[in-house]
Design an enzyme around this catalytic site. Structure first.
Site, PDB file in Angstrom:
ATOM      1  N   GLU A 289      -2.102  -2.283  14.172  1.00  9.29           N
ATOM      2  CA  GLU A 289      -3.521  -2.265  13.794  1.00  9.29           C
ATOM      3  C   GLU A 289      -3.538  -2.180  12.278  1.00  9.29           C
ATOM      4  O   GLU A 289      -3.337  -1.107  11.708  1.00  9.29           O
ATOM      5  CB  GLU A 289      -4.221  -1.032  14.378  1.00  9.29           C
ATOM      6  CG  GLU A 289      -4.193  -0.959  15.885  1.00  9.29           C
ATOM      7  CD  GLU A 289      -5.302  -1.753  16.536  1.00  9.29           C
ATOM      8  OE1 GLU A 289      -5.929  -2.599  15.849  1.00  9.29           O
ATOM      9  OE2 GLU A 289      -5.549  -1.538  17.725  1.00  9.29           O
TER      10      GLU A 289
ATOM     11  N   LYS B 185       4.084  10.639  14.159  1.00  9.41           N
ATOM     12  CA  LYS B 185       4.284  10.869  12.721  1.00  9.41           C
ATOM     13  C   LYS B 185       2.933  10.659  12.055  1.00  9.41           C
ATOM     14  O   LYS B 185       2.508   9.525  11.805  1.00  9.41           O
ATOM     15  CB  LYS B 185       5.313   9.864  12.195  1.00  9.41           C
ATOM     16  CG  LYS B 185       6.125  10.320  10.995  1.00  9.41           C
ATOM     17  CD  LYS B 185       5.342  10.755   9.791  1.00  9.41           C
ATOM     18  CE  LYS B 185       4.918   9.612   8.905  1.00  9.41           C
ATOM     19  NZ  LYS B 185       4.106  10.076   7.746  1.00  9.41           N
TER      20      LYS B 185
ATOM     21  N   CYS C 183     -10.761   0.497   8.509  1.00  2.95           N
ATOM     22  CA  CYS C 183     -10.163  -0.821   8.727  1.00  2.95           C
ATOM     23  C   CYS C 183     -11.231  -1.821   9.148  1.00  2.95           C
ATOM     24  O   CYS C 183     -11.157  -2.996   8.806  1.00  2.95           O
ATOM     25  CB  CYS C 183      -9.059  -0.736   9.758  1.00  2.95           C
ATOM     26  SG  CYS C 183      -9.557   0.168  11.205  1.00  2.95           S
TER      27      CYS C 183
ATOM     28  N   GLU D  36      -8.715  -6.667   0.974  1.00  3.63           N
ATOM     29  CA  GLU D  36      -9.260  -5.397   1.451  1.00  3.63           C
ATOM     30  C   GLU D  36      -9.223  -4.378   0.315  1.00  3.63           C
ATOM     31  O   GLU D  36      -8.182  -4.131  -0.279  1.00  3.63           O
ATOM     32  CB  GLU D  36      -8.405  -4.893   2.610  1.00  3.63           C
ATOM     33  CG  GLU D  36      -8.931  -3.625   3.213  1.00  3.63           C
ATOM     34  CD  GLU D  36      -8.045  -3.137   4.348  1.00  3.63           C
ATOM     35  OE1 GLU D  36      -6.817  -3.064   4.160  1.00  3.63           O
ATOM     36  OE2 GLU D  36      -8.596  -2.831   5.411  1.00  3.63           O
TER      37      GLU D  36
HETATM   38  P1  NAP Z   1       0.311   2.999   5.170  1.00  2.00           P
HETATM   39  O1  NAP Z   1       0.882   3.335   3.855  1.00  2.00           O
HETATM   40  O2  NAP Z   1       0.741   1.768   5.839  1.00  2.00           O
HETATM   41  O3  NAP Z   1       0.574   4.287   6.084  1.00  2.00           O
HETATM   42  C1  NAP Z   1       0.295   4.333   7.452  1.00  2.00           C
HETATM   43  C2  NAP Z   1       1.293   5.229   8.135  1.00  2.00           C
HETATM   44  O4  NAP Z   1       2.600   4.670   7.999  1.00  2.00           O
HETATM   45  C3  NAP Z   1       1.388   6.631   7.534  1.00  2.00           C
HETATM   46  O5  NAP Z   1       1.685   7.551   8.574  1.00  2.00           O
HETATM   47  C4  NAP Z   1       2.556   6.497   6.602  1.00  2.00           C
HETATM   48  O6  NAP Z   1       3.155   7.728   6.294  1.00  2.00           O
HETATM   49  C5  NAP Z   1       3.473   5.623   7.415  1.00  2.00           C
HETATM   50  N1  NAP Z   1       4.498   4.923   6.645  1.00  2.00           N
HETATM   51  C6  NAP Z   1       4.492   4.605   5.314  1.00  2.00           C
HETATM   52  N2  NAP Z   1       5.642   3.959   4.991  1.00  2.00           N
HETATM   53  C7  NAP Z   1       6.369   3.860   6.130  1.00  2.00           C
HETATM   54  C8  NAP Z   1       7.623   3.281   6.444  1.00  2.00           C
HETATM   55  N3  NAP Z   1       8.389   2.669   5.527  1.00  2.00           N
HETATM   56  N4  NAP Z   1       8.051   3.348   7.722  1.00  2.00           N
HETATM   57  C9  NAP Z   1       7.310   3.934   8.683  1.00  2.00           C
HETATM   58  N5  NAP Z   1       6.122   4.503   8.435  1.00  2.00           N
HETATM   59  C10 NAP Z   1       5.654   4.464   7.173  1.00  2.00           C
HETATM   60  O7  NAP Z   1      -1.233   2.871   5.158  1.00  2.00           O
HETATM   61  P2  NAP Z   1      -2.271   3.810   4.479  1.00  2.00           P
HETATM   62  O8  NAP Z   1      -2.292   3.519   3.028  1.00  2.00           O
HETATM   63  O9  NAP Z   1      -1.997   5.203   4.909  1.00  2.00           O
HETATM   64  O10 NAP Z   1      -3.611   3.283   5.193  1.00  2.00           O
HETATM   65  C11 NAP Z   1      -4.396   2.293   4.653  1.00  2.00           C
HETATM   66  C12 NAP Z   1      -4.166   0.958   5.331  1.00  2.00           C
HETATM   67  O11 NAP Z   1      -4.148   1.070   6.749  1.00  2.00           O
HETATM   68  C13 NAP Z   1      -5.281  -0.002   5.041  1.00  2.00           C
HETATM   69  O12 NAP Z   1      -4.765  -1.258   4.720  1.00  2.00           O
HETATM   70  C14 NAP Z   1      -6.084  -0.077   6.342  1.00  2.00           C
HETATM   71  O13 NAP Z   1      -6.778  -1.235   6.568  1.00  2.00           O
HETATM   72  C15 NAP Z   1      -5.061   0.151   7.360  1.00  2.00           C
HETATM   73  N6  NAP Z   1      -5.677   0.780   8.529  1.00  2.00           N
HETATM   74  C16 NAP Z   1      -5.912   0.025   9.635  1.00  2.00           C
HETATM   75  C17 NAP Z   1      -6.509   0.571  10.766  1.00  2.00           C
HETATM   76  C18 NAP Z   1      -6.744  -0.230  12.017  1.00  2.00           C
HETATM   77  O14 NAP Z   1      -7.044   0.334  13.040  1.00  2.00           O
HETATM   78  N7  NAP Z   1      -6.628  -1.523  12.013  1.00  2.00           N
HETATM   79  C19 NAP Z   1      -6.878   1.895  10.749  1.00  2.00           C
HETATM   80  C20 NAP Z   1      -6.623   2.645   9.614  1.00  2.00           C
HETATM   81  C21 NAP Z   1      -6.022   2.065   8.512  1.00  2.00           C
HETATM   82  P3  NAP Z   1       2.815   8.473   4.885  1.00  2.00           P
HETATM   83  O15 NAP Z   1       1.376   8.299   4.649  1.00  2.00           O
HETATM   84  O16 NAP Z   1       3.222   9.866   5.188  1.00  2.00           O
HETATM   85  O17 NAP Z   1       3.653   7.812   3.847  1.00  2.00           O
END
Ligand code: NAP
Ligand code: MG
Length: 480
Positions: free
Chosen positions: A251, A176, A285, A382
Site C-alpha cells: 500500500e 514493526k 495516502c 505526492e
Molecule cells: P516509509 O519510510 O516507507 O516507512 C514505512 C515503514 O517502513 C516504517 O515502518 C519504516 O520504519 C519502515 N521502513 C523504512 N525503511 C525500511 C526498510 N529498508 N526495510 C523495511 N522497512 C523499512 O514511509 P513513511 O515515510 O513512513 O510514510 C510515508 C509514505 O507512505 C508516503 O509515500 C505515503 O503515501 C505512504 N503511505 C501509504 C499508505 C497506503 O495505505 N497506501 C498509507 C500510509 C502511508 P521507520 O519509520 O522506523 O524507518
C-alpha cells in the site's frame, strides 16, 4: 499529562515483554521535544519474534477454532473502545494528530477488530464439480507468519486493518511500527495481552526501518509481508520478499484526483474537496490532492475552497484544531521543498498557524494552488503535506486523461449530477477506489482498498483482505 499506562521501551516477543540496551527517542511533533523512549530492536529481536510466531501456529494460538479467534478479537475491540480516550491522547502526543482525528483512528481500529473478528468463522471454501467418483473442495488456510510494516500516518488504522485480517485467518503476526509512531502499537499489544491472546500470536518489535524493518522484510521465516509506506521502501520490500518467494501486499502513495463537473452540487462537494486534502495535515495516502474543475465553475470552486482554506487553523494536537503539525522535522523539510517549487504558481489561499504554537513544532500552513498545469511537479508528485492543486479542464475525455495521468492510482472522486457520466468515470479511472458524489465514504473498514501502478498492489480492508491473508488449498478425494 500522560495517558501512557505502560513502559514504552519494551518489545513483545512470544508473550514476554523485555527491555533492550538501545533505545530511540519519542518526539512530540507539536513541540519537537522528547517525551520518552522506545526500544531499538534489530535482527536478533526479529529472529526471536519470527520463531515465537512460528511456535504459536502449532501452539495455543494455532489450536483455536475460527470462532474462538473471533471471540478474542471482539474482546480486544471492546478493550480498545474502553481505552479509546487514552489511545487518542497517546496518539496525539506521539504523532501530532488533533484529538478528534486521533479518537476517530482509535475507534476505527476497534472497528477493524470487530469486523474481522466477526468474519473469522465466515470464510469458506468451495466444492467443485469434477470427474465421476471424485469430491473436490477448497480450504482457506493461514499463510503462517505474517510481517506487518506499518507507517506513521495512521498507525492505529493501518495496524488494525492488516493485523486484524491476518489474525482472523489464523496467521501469527510480527509487527514493526514506524519509528516515529510506536506508542499505540505497543498499547494495542498490551490490550491484546489483557484480552487473553495466546503468546506469540502478536509480536511487536520497535526499531528503525533500516534495522528491524529490513530484518523482518527479508526474514526467511516469514510467509507474507504487508507493507504500507513509501514507493522506495516498497521496492526494497518486494525485492526482499522475492528472495524468499513470499507474497507481498504493498500500500504505497497516491496523487488522487477529485473531478468536479460544472453540474456538481458544490454545497455537498466543498467540505469533501477540502477535507480530503488537509485531513491529517495532508499526510494521507488517499489524500484528494488534485482538484480537477470543469472550466465554467473554476472561479467559483476556487473562491469557495479559498474561503475554507483561510479559515483553517494549524496548531498543537491537544488544541484539536483543523490541522496538527507534520510528523517530523524531516517531513516538514520535504513538504517545504515541494511548496518552494510552487513559487511560480498562483496561491489562492493559505490557512494560519495559530499564535503561540510552540517554536519547535513541525507546523506547515495549508496551501491551495490554482490554475496548475497537470505537468507541474506539484500536480504529479505526492507531497504528503497540506497542499492541493486546482487544475481546469474542458471535456470529459480530458478530465479522465488528467485523472489517469500520474504514476499512481489509489483513489478518485467524481462530482456530477449526471449519473451516466459518473458511472462512465468509475469505469475509466484507473484506481483502487472511486467515489461518486462523496470522497472516502467515511473511512469504510468494509471497503476493499489498494492501488495500481506506484500506489502498489494487493487489497486490504473489507472481506477481500481475508483472501489476501490466506492461501487456498484444493483437496481432491476419490471415492469411486
Ligand atoms: P516509509 O519510510 O516507507 O516507512 C514505512 C515503514 O517502513 C516504517 O515502518 C519504516 O520504519 C519502515 N521502513 C523504512 N525503511 C525500511 C526498510 N529498508 N526495510 C523495511 N522497512 C523499512 O514511509 P513513511 O515515510 O513512513 O510514510 C510515508 C509514505 O507512505 C508516503 O509515500 C505515503 O503515501 C505512504 N503511505 C501509504 C499508505 C497506503 O495505505 N497506501 C498509507 C500510509 C502511508 P521507520 O519509520 O522506523 O524507518
Ligand atoms: Mg513521535
Amino acid at each position: 499529562m500522560t495517558a501512557i499506562w505502560f513502559p514504552t521501551d519494551e518489545v513483545l516477543v512470544g508473550g514476554v515483554w523485555s527491555r533492550l540496551d538501545g533505545t530511540l527517542p519519542v518526539i512530540d511533533p507539536s513541540t519537537g521535544e522528547g517525551i520518552g523512549a522506545i526500544a531499538r530492536g534489530g535482527a536478533d529481536q526479529i529472529d526471536a519474534a519470527v520463531a515465537a510466531a512460528r511456535a504459536a501456529l502449532t501452539g495455543d494460538w494455532g489450536r483455536l477454532t475460527a470462532a474462538e479467534r473471533g471471540r478474542l478479537m471482539a474482546r480486544l475491540a471492546g478493550l480498545i473502545r474502553e481505552r479509546a480516550e487514552d489511545l487518542a491522547l497517546i496518539e496525539a502526543l506521539d504523532v501530532g494528530k488533533p484529538l478528534t482525528q486521533a479518537r476517530a483512528d482509535a475507534l476505527a481500529m476497534a472497528r477493524y477488530f470487530e469486523f474481522y473478528g466477526g468474519a473469522a468463522d465466515k470464510v469458506m471454501g468451495d466444492t467443485i464439480p469434477y470427474l465421476d467418483g471424485y469430491s473436490v473442495w477448497t480450504l482457506r488456510e493461514p499463510h503462517g507468519v505474517t510481517a506487518h510494516i506499518v507507517p506513521w500516518n495512521y498507525p492505529m488504522q493501518i495496524l488494525g486493518r492488516s493485523v486484524g485480517a491476518a489474525l482472523a485467518m489464523g496467521n501469527a503476526c510480527v509487527v514493526k511500527p514506524a519509528e516515529d509512531a510506536c506508542l499505540t502499537a505497543l498499547a494495542l499489544a498490551r490490550l491484546a495481552d489483557e484480552a487473553g491472546f495466546p503468546a506469540g500470536a502478536i509480536n511487536i518489535v520497535t526499531g528503525l526501518g533500516s534495522e528491524a524493518g529490513a530484518a523482518l522484510a527479508g526474514h526467511p521465516g516469514i510467509n507474507h509481508v504487508s507493507f504500507t509506506g513509501s514507493v522506495g521502501v516498497g521496492r526494497a520490500i518486494q525485492a526482499a520478499a522475492a528472495q524468499n518467494i513470499v507474497p507481498v501486499t504493498l500500500e504505497l502513495g497516491g496523487k488522487s484526483p477529485q473531478i468536479v463537473y460544472a453540474d456538481a452540487d458544490l454545497d455537498r462537494a466543498l467540505p469533501f474537496l477540502v477535507n480530503a486534502g488537509i485531513q491529517n495535515a495532508g499526510q494521507t495516502c488517499s489524500c484528494g490532492a488534485r482538484i480537477l474543475v470543469e472550466r465554467p465553475r473554476m472561479a467559483e470552486v476556487v473562491d469557495r475552497m479559498a474561503d475554507r482554506y483561510r479559515a483553517l487553523r494549524v496548531g498543537p494536537a491537544l488544541d484539536d484544531l483543523d490541522l496538527g503539525p507534520l510528523i517530523s522535522a524531516r517531513q516538514k523539510a520535504t513538504v517545504e521543498r515541494y511548496l518552494a517549487q510552487g513559487a511560480g504558481l498562483t496561491v489562492a489561499a493559505q490557512g494560519t498557524i495559530v499564535e503561540g504554537a510552540p517554536e519547535g513544532g513541525h507546523y506547515v500552513a495549508p496551501t491551495l494552488f490554482t490554475d496548475v498545469s497537470p505537468d507541474h511537479v506539484l500536480a504529479r508528485e505526492e507531497i504528503f503535506g497540506p497542499a492541493q492543486v486546482v487544475i481546469p479542464f474542458d471535456t470529459e475525455d480530458e478530465a479522465i486523461a488528467i485523472a489517469n495521468g500520474t504514476d499512481y492510482g489509489l483513489v478518485a472522486g467524481v462530482w456530477t449530477a449526471d449519473m451516466g457520466r459518473a458511472l462512465r468515470a468509475s469505469r475509466r479511472i484507473r484506481s483502487g477506489q472511486v467515489f461518486l458524489n462523496n470522497y472516502g465514504a467515511g473511512g469504510g473498514v468494509e471497503l476493499p482498498f489498494g492501488g495500481h501502478g506506484l500506489s502498489g498492489h494487493g487489497r486490504e480492508k473489507g472481506f477481500e483482505a481475508l483472501y489476501g491473508f490466506s492461501t487456498l488449498k484444493t483437496v481432491a478425494a476419490w471415492h469411486g
